[in-house]
Design an enzyme around this catalytic site. Structure first.
Site, PDB file in Angstrom:
ATOM      1  N   LEU A  24      -4.812   3.847   5.919  1.00  0.00           N
ATOM      2  CA  LEU A  24      -5.236   5.233   5.721  1.00  0.00           C
ATOM      3  C   LEU A  24      -6.385   5.311   4.721  1.00  0.00           C
ATOM      4  O   LEU A  24      -6.364   4.642   3.680  1.00  0.00           O
ATOM      5  CB  LEU A  24      -4.058   6.078   5.227  1.00  0.00           C
ATOM      6  CG  LEU A  24      -2.882   6.240   6.191  1.00  0.00           C
ATOM      7  CD1 LEU A  24      -1.829   7.157   5.584  1.00  0.00           C
ATOM      8  CD2 LEU A  24      -3.330   6.767   7.546  1.00  0.00           C
ATOM      9  N   GLY A  60       3.067  -1.653   4.222  1.00  0.00           N
ATOM     10  CA  GLY A  60       2.674  -1.453   2.826  1.00  0.00           C
ATOM     11  C   GLY A  60       2.669   0.024   2.535  1.00  0.00           C
ATOM     12  O   GLY A  60       3.160   0.836   3.335  1.00  0.00           O
ATOM     13  N   GLY A  61       2.129   0.410   1.376  1.00  0.00           N
ATOM     14  CA  GLY A  61       2.131   1.821   0.989  1.00  0.00           C
ATOM     15  C   GLY A  61       1.533   2.720   2.054  1.00  0.00           C
ATOM     16  O   GLY A  61       2.178   3.656   2.530  1.00  0.00           O
ATOM     17  N   ASP A  62       0.279   2.462   2.445  1.00  0.00           N
ATOM     18  CA  ASP A  62      -0.363   3.263   3.491  1.00  0.00           C
ATOM     19  C   ASP A  62      -0.960   2.357   4.571  1.00  0.00           C
ATOM     20  O   ASP A  62      -1.949   2.695   5.204  1.00  0.00           O
ATOM     21  CB  ASP A  62      -1.440   4.169   2.894  1.00  0.00           C
ATOM     22  CG  ASP A  62      -2.546   3.390   2.190  1.00  0.00           C
ATOM     23  OD1 ASP A  62      -2.347   2.180   1.943  1.00  0.00           O
ATOM     24  OD2 ASP A  62      -3.599   3.971   1.886  1.00  0.00           O
ATOM     25  N   GLU A  63      -0.324   1.209   4.772  1.00  0.00           N
ATOM     26  CA  GLU A  63      -0.765   0.249   5.775  1.00  0.00           C
ATOM     27  C   GLU A  63       0.255   0.159   6.906  1.00  0.00           C
ATOM     28  O   GLU A  63       1.469   0.134   6.659  1.00  0.00           O
ATOM     29  CB  GLU A  63      -0.952  -1.141   5.160  1.00  0.00           C
ATOM     30  CG  GLU A  63      -2.110  -1.254   4.197  1.00  0.00           C
ATOM     31  CD  GLU A  63      -2.259  -2.678   3.711  1.00  0.00           C
ATOM     32  OE1 GLU A  63      -2.582  -3.555   4.519  1.00  0.00           O
ATOM     33  OE2 GLU A  63      -2.017  -2.908   2.511  1.00  0.00           O
TER      34      GLU A  63
END
Length: 329
Positions: free
Chosen positions: A195, A235-238
């Protein structure tokens, strides 16, 4: 001392009292139940009971000649039950024949709907029935427990492969899927999606808003992919999307553009609007490559393509530089 019929009924619920002339004087209550309560009193005992082992007995003297020996008998009524028997003289020239189911008592209880009240209180069959019922109850409890344990294991396994926030698969699930597909020589495309501008949402709107954005993005990816595809938050925004059997560049480019277009639409959070975008790197698994790529190498190529898309302005997709311009699938 001669026992009354009531006493015999209590001591031997499956007895037959036979007079000296061979007529049935009394039938025990459980035996009568097996005979469907058809009155046999006054009939010759051979009309009620067949004694065929150790030898046939068709008269009272023949019957008394077998006193103390184990008898094999069969009811002549509709029940056709095979019973064990023991005959003793009654002191009046007649005979008392006590019958039992033997080791077939469990099946007989089920077949004839018998209960503990149909047996003498001292009959070991009652203890045996209790043991059978206890075993059945224990086995059912064990089966129920096993079902619950299996269900709990499935739930736990599912949770171990699921991202708690978005409901997507997690990195562990992605790793397992990649290993399985590569080991099986499968053709597939791998999309690494990251993102853009997500950090600003967290910094300005708070982590609750960021979590909401992640859930909306997850829903978009699920809507635009097939049920057979794997969508994972790694991941966080992956995110990683594994598209089995799909290697057509045109179709993949179209999917990537649609994903980016949907994700770029403003997302409402508590009356306010948040806006993010997405960059996507695309790589293919080549099962005919020599040497075969590992999952790590494939992810690295997709990652390189992702950062190429970001360097060229974000909100776009890029193919791995090692991919041919045209694909045959």
């Amino acid at each position: 001392m001669k026992l009354s019929s009531d006493a015999l009924d209590a001591l031997m619920p499956m007895h037959l009292s036979i007079s000296a002339d061979g007529k049935v004087r009394h039938v025990g209550p459980t035996l009568l139940k097996l005979m469907h309560h058809v009155c046999s009193e006054g009939r010759h005992f051979t009309d009620v009971l067949e004694v065929y082992r150790p030898k046939r007995a068709e008269t009272v003297p023949m019957l008394l000649d077998l006193a103390g020996r184990r008898l094999q008998t069969r009811l002549r009524c509709r029940a056709k039950a095979t019973l064990k028997g023991l005959v003793v003289p009654d002191g009046d020239g007649g005979a008392i024949v006590n019958l039992s189911f033997g080791i077939g008592v469990v099946d007989a209880v089920r077949m004839h709907t018998l209960t503990s009240t149909d047996f003498a209180v001292t009959d070991l069959a009652i203890d045996m029935l209790y043991l059978v019922e206890a075993k059945s109850a224990a086995m059912e409890a064990s089966r129920t427990l096993n079902r619950r344990l299996q269900g709990a294991m499935l739930v736990a396994e599912q949770r171990s492969f699921t991202d708690a926030l978005t409901g997507l698969r997690n990195r562990r699930a992605m790793d397992e899927a990649l290993k399985r597909l590569i080991r099986g020589g499968e053709c597939f495309a791998l999309l690494h999606l990251d993102l853009d501008f997500f950090k600003q949402v967290n910094d300005t709107k708070g982590h609750a808003a960021g979590d909401h954005v992640l859930r909306v993005v997850a829903k978009i990816m699920l809507e635009l992919t097939r049920k057979s595809d794997l969508v994972a938050r790694v991941g966080g925004d992956e995110f990683v999307l594994i598209l089995s059997g799909l290697r057509d560049r045109t179709r993949l480019a179209d999917l990537a553009d649609r994903l980016i277009g949907r994700i770029e639409q403003p997302i409402e959070v508590d009356g306010d609007l948040c806006q993010v975008s997405a960059s996507i790197g695309i790589a293919f698994n080549h099962p005919d490559a020599t040497p075969l790529e590992t999952a790590e190498e494939l992810l690295e190529r997709a990652d390189e393509a992702l950062y190429s898309a970001k360097r060229h302005g974000r909100a776009q997709h890029a193919f791995s530089v090692s991919e041919p311009e045209k694909e045959d699938r």
